[in-house]
Motif scaffolding. Sequence first.
Motif, PDB file in Angstrom:
ATOM      1  N   ARG A  39      -0.431  20.687  -1.863  1.00  9.63           N
ATOM      2  CA  ARG A  39      -0.244  19.293  -1.449  1.00  9.63           C
ATOM      3  C   ARG A  39      -0.488  18.353  -2.622  1.00  9.63           C
ATOM      4  NH1 ARG A  39      -3.913  20.131   3.908  1.00  9.63           N
ATOM      5  NH2 ARG A  39      -5.488  20.167   2.259  1.00  9.63           N
ATOM      6  N   VAL A  40       0.197  17.224  -2.597  1.00  8.26           N
ATOM      7  CA  VAL A  40      -0.045  16.151  -3.565  1.00  8.26           C
ATOM      8  C   VAL A  40      -0.749  15.022  -2.835  1.00  8.26           C
ATOM      9  CG1 VAL A  40       1.859  16.708  -5.124  1.00  8.26           C
ATOM     10  CG2 VAL A  40       2.298  15.264  -3.133  1.00  8.26           C
ATOM     11  N   GLN A  41      -1.551  14.278  -3.583  1.00 10.10           N
ATOM     12  CA  GLN A  41      -2.346  13.225  -2.967  1.00 10.10           C
ATOM     13  C   GLN A  41      -2.171  11.920  -3.712  1.00 10.10           C
ATOM     14  OE1 GLN A  41      -6.398  14.201  -2.014  1.00 10.10           O
ATOM     15  NE2 GLN A  41      -5.999  16.406  -2.114  1.00 10.10           N
ATOM     16  N   ALA A  42      -2.227  10.843  -2.931  1.00  7.93           N
ATOM     17  CA  ALA A  42      -2.267   9.506  -3.516  1.00  7.93           C
ATOM     18  C   ALA A  42      -3.735   9.137  -3.652  1.00  7.93           C
ATOM     19  CB  ALA A  42      -1.542   8.503  -2.624  1.00  7.93           C
ATOM     20  N   SER A  43      -4.255   9.257  -4.865  1.00  4.30           N
ATOM     21  CA  SER A  43      -5.692   9.077  -5.083  1.00  4.30           C
ATOM     22  C   SER A  43      -6.076   7.656  -5.459  1.00  4.30           C
ATOM     23  CB  SER A  43      -6.168  10.036  -6.192  1.00  4.30           C
ATOM     24  OG  SER A  43      -5.440   9.811  -7.388  1.00  4.30           O
ATOM     25  N   THR A  44      -5.107   6.778  -5.698  1.00  2.00           N
ATOM     26  CA  THR A  44      -5.444   5.416  -6.073  1.00  2.00           C
ATOM     27  C   THR A  44      -6.102   4.681  -4.921  1.00  2.00           C
ATOM     28  OG1 THR A  44      -4.523   3.285  -6.752  1.00  2.00           O
ATOM     29  CG2 THR A  44      -3.105   4.680  -5.429  1.00  2.00           C
ATOM     30  N   GLY A  45      -7.020   3.805  -5.256  1.00  4.71           N
ATOM     31  CA  GLY A  45      -7.735   3.055  -4.222  1.00  4.71           C
ATOM     32  C   GLY A  45      -6.943   1.921  -3.621  1.00  4.71           C
ATOM     33  N   LYS A  46      -5.758   1.625  -4.162  1.00  3.61           N
ATOM     34  CA  LYS A  46      -4.932   0.523  -3.652  1.00  3.61           C
ATOM     35  C   LYS A  46      -3.711   1.065  -2.923  1.00  3.61           C
ATOM     36  CE  LYS A  46      -6.411  -2.744  -7.204  1.00  3.61           C
ATOM     37  NZ  LYS A  46      -5.978  -3.678  -8.273  1.00  3.61           N
ATOM     38  N   ALA A  47      -3.870   2.199  -2.278  1.00  2.00           N
ATOM     39  CA  ALA A  47      -2.777   2.820  -1.540  1.00  2.00           C
ATOM     40  C   ALA A  47      -3.322   3.431  -0.258  1.00  2.00           C
ATOM     41  CB  ALA A  47      -2.104   3.900  -2.402  1.00  2.00           C
ATOM     42  N   LEU A  92       0.827  -1.209   0.000  1.00  2.00           N
ATOM     43  CA  LEU A  92       0.000   0.000   0.000  1.00  2.00           C
ATOM     44  C   LEU A  92       0.864   1.264   0.000  1.00  2.00           C
ATOM     45  CD1 LEU A  92      -2.764  -1.005   2.585  1.00  2.00           C
ATOM     46  CD2 LEU A  92      -3.025  -0.840   0.106  1.00  2.00           C
ATOM     47  N   ILE A  93       1.996   1.196   0.679  1.00  2.00           N
ATOM     48  CA  ILE A  93       2.904   2.336   0.715  1.00  2.00           C
ATOM     49  C   ILE A  93       3.598   2.493  -0.632  1.00  2.00           C
ATOM     50  CG2 ILE A  93       4.836   3.372   1.933  1.00  2.00           C
ATOM     51  CD1 ILE A  93       2.283   2.935   3.618  1.00  2.00           C
ATOM     52  N   ARG A  94       3.988   1.368  -1.204  1.00  2.00           N
ATOM     53  CA  ARG A  94       4.649   1.415  -2.517  1.00  2.00           C
ATOM     54  C   ARG A  94       3.714   1.999  -3.571  1.00  2.00           C
ATOM     55  NH1 ARG A  94       6.632  -3.213  -2.262  1.00  2.00           N
ATOM     56  NH2 ARG A  94       4.936  -4.382  -3.262  1.00  2.00           N
ATOM     57  N   ASN A  95       2.444   1.608  -3.533  1.00  2.00           N
ATOM     58  CA  ASN A  95       1.473   2.162  -4.489  1.00  2.00           C
ATOM     59  C   ASN A  95       1.288   3.665  -4.272  1.00  2.00           C
ATOM     60  OD1 ASN A  95       1.078  -0.387  -5.526  1.00  2.00           O
ATOM     61  ND2 ASN A  95      -0.773  -0.791  -4.326  1.00  2.00           N
ATOM     62  N   ALA A  96       1.294   4.083  -3.020  1.00  2.00           N
ATOM     63  CA  ALA A  96       1.156   5.509  -2.733  1.00  2.00           C
ATOM     64  C   ALA A  96       2.372   6.278  -3.238  1.00  2.00           C
ATOM     65  CB  ALA A  96       0.973   5.718  -1.231  1.00  2.00           C
ATOM     66  N   ARG A  97       3.563   5.716  -3.049  1.00  3.70           N
ATOM     67  CA  ARG A  97       4.775   6.389  -3.519  1.00  3.70           C
ATOM     68  C   ARG A  97       4.746   6.568  -5.032  1.00  3.70           C
ATOM     69  NH1 ARG A  97      10.347   3.335  -2.451  1.00  3.70           N
ATOM     70  NH2 ARG A  97       9.281   1.883  -3.879  1.00  3.70           N
ATOM     71  N   ASN A  98       4.315   5.534  -5.741  1.00  5.03           N
ATOM     72  CA  ASN A  98       4.245   5.632  -7.199  1.00  5.03           C
ATOM     73  C   ASN A  98       3.221   6.675  -7.639  1.00  5.03           C
ATOM     74  OD1 ASN A  98       6.159   3.593  -7.377  1.00  5.03           O
ATOM     75  ND2 ASN A  98       4.627   1.960  -7.564  1.00  5.03           N
ATOM     76  N   ALA A  99       2.086   6.735  -6.919  1.00  4.40           N
ATOM     77  CA  ALA A  99       1.049   7.702  -7.273  1.00  4.40           C
ATOM     78  C   ALA A  99       1.506   9.130  -7.007  1.00  4.40           C
ATOM     79  CB  ALA A  99      -0.236   7.405  -6.500  1.00  4.40           C
ATOM     80  N   LEU A 100       2.271   9.321  -5.936  1.00  3.13           N
ATOM     81  CA  LEU A 100       2.709  10.663  -5.574  1.00  3.13           C
ATOM     82  C   LEU A 100       3.766  11.206  -6.528  1.00  3.13           C
ATOM     83  CD1 LEU A 100       2.902  10.264  -1.683  1.00  3.13           C
ATOM     84  CD2 LEU A 100       1.236  11.612  -2.960  1.00  3.13           C
ATOM     85  N   LYS A 101       4.503  10.321  -7.174  1.00  2.00           N
ATOM     86  CA  LYS A 101       5.556  10.769  -8.093  1.00  2.00           C
ATOM     87  C   LYS A 101       4.983  11.616  -9.233  1.00  2.00           C
ATOM     88  CE  LYS A 101       8.853   6.984  -7.351  1.00  2.00           C
ATOM     89  NZ  LYS A 101       9.499   5.795  -7.968  1.00  2.00           N
ATOM     90  N   ASP A 102       3.835  11.221  -9.739  1.00  3.37           N
ATOM     91  CA  ASP A 102       3.237  11.905 -10.895  1.00  3.37           C
ATOM     92  C   ASP A 102       2.167  12.921 -10.508  1.00  3.37           C
ATOM     93  OD1 ASP A 102       4.821  10.266 -12.515  1.00  3.37           O
ATOM     94  OD2 ASP A 102       3.294   8.682 -12.514  1.00  3.37           O
ATOM     95  N   ALA A 103       1.902  13.070  -9.204  1.00  2.43           N
ATOM     96  CA  ALA A 103       0.811  13.961  -8.776  1.00  2.43           C
ATOM     97  C   ALA A 103       1.247  15.416  -8.831  1.00  2.43           C
ATOM     98  CB  ALA A 103       0.371  13.598  -7.359  1.00  2.43           C
ATOM     99  N   GLN A 104       0.305  16.287  -9.152  1.00  5.18           N
ATOM    100  CA  GLN A 104       0.541  17.723  -9.208  1.00  5.18           C
ATOM    101  C   GLN A 104      -0.037  18.377  -7.950  1.00  5.18           C
ATOM    102  OE1 GLN A 104       2.337  19.351 -11.583  1.00  5.18           O
ATOM    103  NE2 GLN A 104       2.759  17.266 -12.360  1.00  5.18           N
TER     104      GLN A 104
END
Length: 374
Positions: free
Chosen positions: A139-147, A121-133
């Motif tokens: 603030r940037v957000q991890a919007s994926t449901g698997k994080a 779940l943390i790894r998915n959040a890290r990947n989502a945050l890399k591309d977030a604006q």
Amino acid sequence: MEVHRETLYEEVWETPLSRLAPEKYGISDVGLRKVCEKLHVPTPPRGYWAKRQHGKDPPKEPLPDLPEDATEAHTFDSTETSTSKDSGSQEDDAEDSHVEASPIEIPEITVDPHLKNPHPLIRNARNALKDAQPDTYGRVQASTGKAVRVSVSPSETGRALRILDALVKGAESVGWPVRGASAGKHGVSHFVIADEEVPFRITERTSREEKPESERSLLDRKYRYSPTGQFRLEFPFNHPKPRGQKKWRDTETRDLEDVLPSILERAHEAACGVKERREEQRQFQRKLQEKIEKRKERRRRRKEEKRRREKLEEEAERWSKARSLREYIREVRSRAEREELAPQKRKEVEEWLEWAEAHADRVDPLSDGLPTLE
């Protein structure tokens, strides 16, 4: 088996009711709690056993003086214990919505200075945050449901993910599954504790300052927001919400990293608190429905009583009218018998009398029998 209140007082402050009740007395913890109430024996508050588990020595509520005419001991008979075993968790719980959080040992939680072997779940959040604006608040957000749910400034994502990684792994070490937002009903990542979802998320607080008029356009926002580096972790429950603390933040004297064990301890209490609030709501709805039904019954009875009164008064008027008609018919018959009438006239009078008597019978409510309640 008989127990004296002094003995029971010492027992309930040394062993949780959830263990003491079935192991020694063969009843449910709710049943034993009622015995304590009967003997005026105080029981530990929520969070007492968790504090003991962590080496703390929380104070005990003293045993109060026994009121006059109150009993000093309670005898457990076979009927009471068998009933409590069979139905205590259903019938007794319906009357007592208190859900006791049994003690649980939370391990020490250390936040590593670097993110190593992160949880999925943390790894998915890290990947989502890399591309977030960054949003309006920076603030940037991890919007994926698997994080895990995180909303921080780009420079603080590393710290946020390390805190969440330690928190998630700490939860799983005591047997609590952790799920992403898409798997729950609260729309955020959550622990699963005793079949209850305890949602959690980290956000970074922002400061606000008003923009100078020279920097504002017609469609621009009035304020400028800046991240502060101060984190807040919260349990964003929907209804029902448990009582107690649901938010933690960095302070001048300690950081979130220092209170992760107590946050997990509180998550355990919150799961039990959700069950308690749900039971309270169920009891409230049941009592509310009972009030509604009683109100309906009172309205029905008032309406029925009004109908009966109106019917009584209407029948009394008809009976009075029928009696008046019959007196008039008797007078007509009496005069017809005294007077000399031509055969045709007498026939016409007899026909009229027969019709009039039939009409009086139709008007008279007693013609069909005595009245009854309908």
